[in-house]
Write a protein that holds these residues in place. Structure first.
Motif, PDB file in Angstrom:
ATOM      1  N   THR A 134      -5.490   7.954  50.629  1.00 58.34           N
ATOM      2  CA  THR A 134      -6.238   9.088  51.158  1.00 58.34           C
ATOM      3  C   THR A 134      -5.940   9.336  52.620  1.00 58.34           C
ATOM      4  O   THR A 134      -6.371  10.336  53.159  1.00 58.34           O
ATOM      5  CB  THR A 134      -7.754   8.842  50.991  1.00 58.34           C
TER       6      THR A 134
ATOM      7  N   ARG B  99      -3.569  10.124  55.896  1.00 61.00           N
ATOM      8  CA  ARG B  99      -2.309  10.717  56.314  1.00 61.00           C
ATOM      9  C   ARG B  99      -1.897  10.027  57.594  1.00 61.00           C
ATOM     10  O   ARG B  99      -2.699   9.834  58.487  1.00 61.00           O
ATOM     11  CB  ARG B  99      -2.479  12.200  56.610  1.00 61.00           C
TER      12      ARG B  99
ATOM     13  N   GLU C 118       2.229  13.411  48.275  1.00 64.73           N
ATOM     14  CA  GLU C 118       1.255  14.489  48.465  1.00 64.73           C
ATOM     15  C   GLU C 118       0.567  14.832  47.142  1.00 64.73           C
ATOM     16  O   GLU C 118      -0.627  15.100  47.113  1.00 64.73           O
ATOM     17  CB  GLU C 118       1.922  15.732  49.062  1.00 64.73           C
TER      18      GLU C 118
ATOM     19  N   ARG D 108      -1.854  11.968  46.760  1.00 61.25           N
ATOM     20  CA  ARG D 108      -2.911  11.995  47.772  1.00 61.25           C
ATOM     21  C   ARG D 108      -3.975  13.051  47.467  1.00 61.25           C
ATOM     22  O   ARG D 108      -5.150  12.863  47.725  1.00 61.25           O
ATOM     23  CB  ARG D 108      -2.294  12.257  49.151  1.00 61.25           C
ATOM     24  N   THR D 109      -3.564  14.159  46.873  1.00 59.70           N
ATOM     25  CA  THR D 109      -4.495  15.241  46.574  1.00 59.70           C
ATOM     26  C   THR D 109      -5.102  15.137  45.176  1.00 59.70           C
ATOM     27  O   THR D 109      -5.776  16.060  44.724  1.00 59.70           O
ATOM     28  CB  THR D 109      -3.812  16.613  46.750  1.00 59.70           C
TER      29      THR D 109
ATOM     30  N   ASP E  96       1.629  17.035  37.524  1.00 59.75           N
ATOM     31  CA  ASP E  96       0.315  16.465  37.816  1.00 59.75           C
ATOM     32  C   ASP E  96      -0.356  16.177  36.479  1.00 59.75           C
ATOM     33  O   ASP E  96      -0.520  17.084  35.659  1.00 59.75           O
ATOM     34  CB  ASP E  96      -0.545  17.457  38.599  1.00 59.75           C
TER      35      ASP E  96
ATOM     36  N   PRO F 164      -6.522  18.728  40.089  1.00 57.83           N
ATOM     37  CA  PRO F 164      -6.583  17.810  41.228  1.00 57.83           C
ATOM     38  C   PRO F 164      -7.678  18.155  42.245  1.00 57.83           C
ATOM     39  O   PRO F 164      -7.754  19.279  42.737  1.00 57.83           O
ATOM     40  CB  PRO F 164      -5.186  17.929  41.852  1.00 57.83           C
ATOM     41  N   LYS F 165      -8.527  17.174  42.545  1.00 54.52           N
ATOM     42  CA  LYS F 165      -9.688  17.385  43.422  1.00 54.52           C
ATOM     43  C   LYS F 165      -9.314  17.886  44.804  1.00 54.52           C
ATOM     44  O   LYS F 165     -10.029  18.699  45.384  1.00 54.52           O
ATOM     45  CB  LYS F 165     -10.500  16.097  43.550  1.00 54.52           C
ATOM     46  N   GLY F 166      -8.206  17.421  45.340  1.00 56.57           N
ATOM     47  CA  GLY F 166      -7.819  17.824  46.686  1.00 56.57           C
ATOM     48  C   GLY F 166      -7.168  19.186  46.761  1.00 56.57           C
ATOM     49  O   GLY F 166      -6.694  19.597  47.822  1.00 56.57           O
ATOM     50  N   ARG F 167      -7.148  19.905  45.650  1.00 55.54           N
ATOM     51  CA  ARG F 167      -6.510  21.229  45.607  1.00 55.54           C
ATOM     52  C   ARG F 167      -7.400  22.275  44.949  1.00 55.54           C
ATOM     53  O   ARG F 167      -6.914  23.272  44.443  1.00 55.54           O
ATOM     54  CB  ARG F 167      -5.201  21.142  44.833  1.00 55.54           C
TER      55      ARG F 167
ATOM     56  N   MET G 177      -0.076  26.008  49.432  1.00 53.37           N
ATOM     57  CA  MET G 177      -0.275  24.559  49.368  1.00 53.37           C
ATOM     58  C   MET G 177       0.870  23.902  48.603  1.00 53.37           C
ATOM     59  O   MET G 177       1.409  22.888  49.035  1.00 53.37           O
ATOM     60  CB  MET G 177      -1.609  24.214  48.701  1.00 53.37           C
TER      61      MET G 177
ATOM     62  N   MET H 280       3.759  21.257  49.992  1.00 50.89           N
ATOM     63  CA  MET H 280       3.915  19.944  49.371  1.00 50.89           C
ATOM     64  C   MET H 280       5.314  19.759  48.788  1.00 50.89           C
ATOM     65  O   MET H 280       5.662  18.661  48.351  1.00 50.89           O
ATOM     66  CB  MET H 280       2.877  19.773  48.248  1.00 50.89           C
TER      67      MET H 280
END
Length: 193
Positions: free
Chosen positions: A2, A4, A60, A63-64, A84, A90-93, A118, A122
């Motif tokens: 998580t 960076r 990336e 991470r997302t 994916d 994906p939660k981070g997107r 985004m 990436m």
């Protein structure tokens, strides 16, 4: 994964990040052999070691919240195809509209980002509708969420964008205004390595 690091601004991973990513990808690969029957992790890793510039994009994706995994192999180019494979978008997107034009068209309550930009940042591409349907042959994805997919120009020019999900054991393709965004809608990407 998580955090960076400053290194990520250069789109490079530290040796520790690289090793952690490879361990994560290998474990996921071995746990989900139904996604890539007949493939060998050693071949995938060898390809990743030759194309190390792709590791940052995979990092990336991870991470997302995308949980990237191998879903195919192009025998002509030798490339492996990663999608994916997280159970839900994906939660981070999530909470993103479709593209920059849609983002700029919003007068109020703008989301922080958009799916197309985004994905480009990436180094990945949004899944096409066809790729999304291929993914759904490997399991049940997006049973509670939805994911933007690449939208044909003729639809986008009229202000719309496409998204998909799985409900009632069926994959659905829907449309929405490209400027819309929801907490349960993100996007899934693909990467060729």
């Amino acid at each position: 994964m998580t955090e960076r690091s400053e290194i990520n601004n250069k789109k490079e991973l530290s040796p520790e990040q690289r090793e952690e990513l490879l361990r994560t990808l290998k474990a996921r690969f071995e746990k989900n052999m139904n996604r890539h029957k007949g493939f060998d992790w050693a071949d995938v890793q060898a390809r990743l070691e030759v194309h190390t510039e792709k590791l940052w994009s995979l990092y990336e994706m991870e991470r997302t919240g995308g949980e990237p995994d191998v879903v195919g192999h192009d025998h002509q180019t030798g490339e492996y195809l990663f999608y994916d494979c997280s159970a839900e978008s994906p939660k981070g997107r999530r909470s993103v509209c479709y593209d920059r034009e849609a983002l700029e068209s919003r007068k109020a309550h703008k989301p922080e980002n958009n799916a197309v930009d985004m994905a480009a940042a990436m180094g990945i591409e949004l899944l096409t509708e066809e790729q999304y349907r291929e993914l759904q042959q490997l399991g049940n994805f997006d049973t509670k969420t939805s994911s933007w997919v690449q939208t044909p120009d003729r639809i986008r020019k009229l202000g719309g964008a496409l998204f998909c999900d799985r409900r009632y054991d069926t994959v659905f393709v829907y449309h929405n205004g490209a400027e819309s965004y929801y907490a349960a809608r993100g996007f899934r990407g693909s990467l060729r390595v």
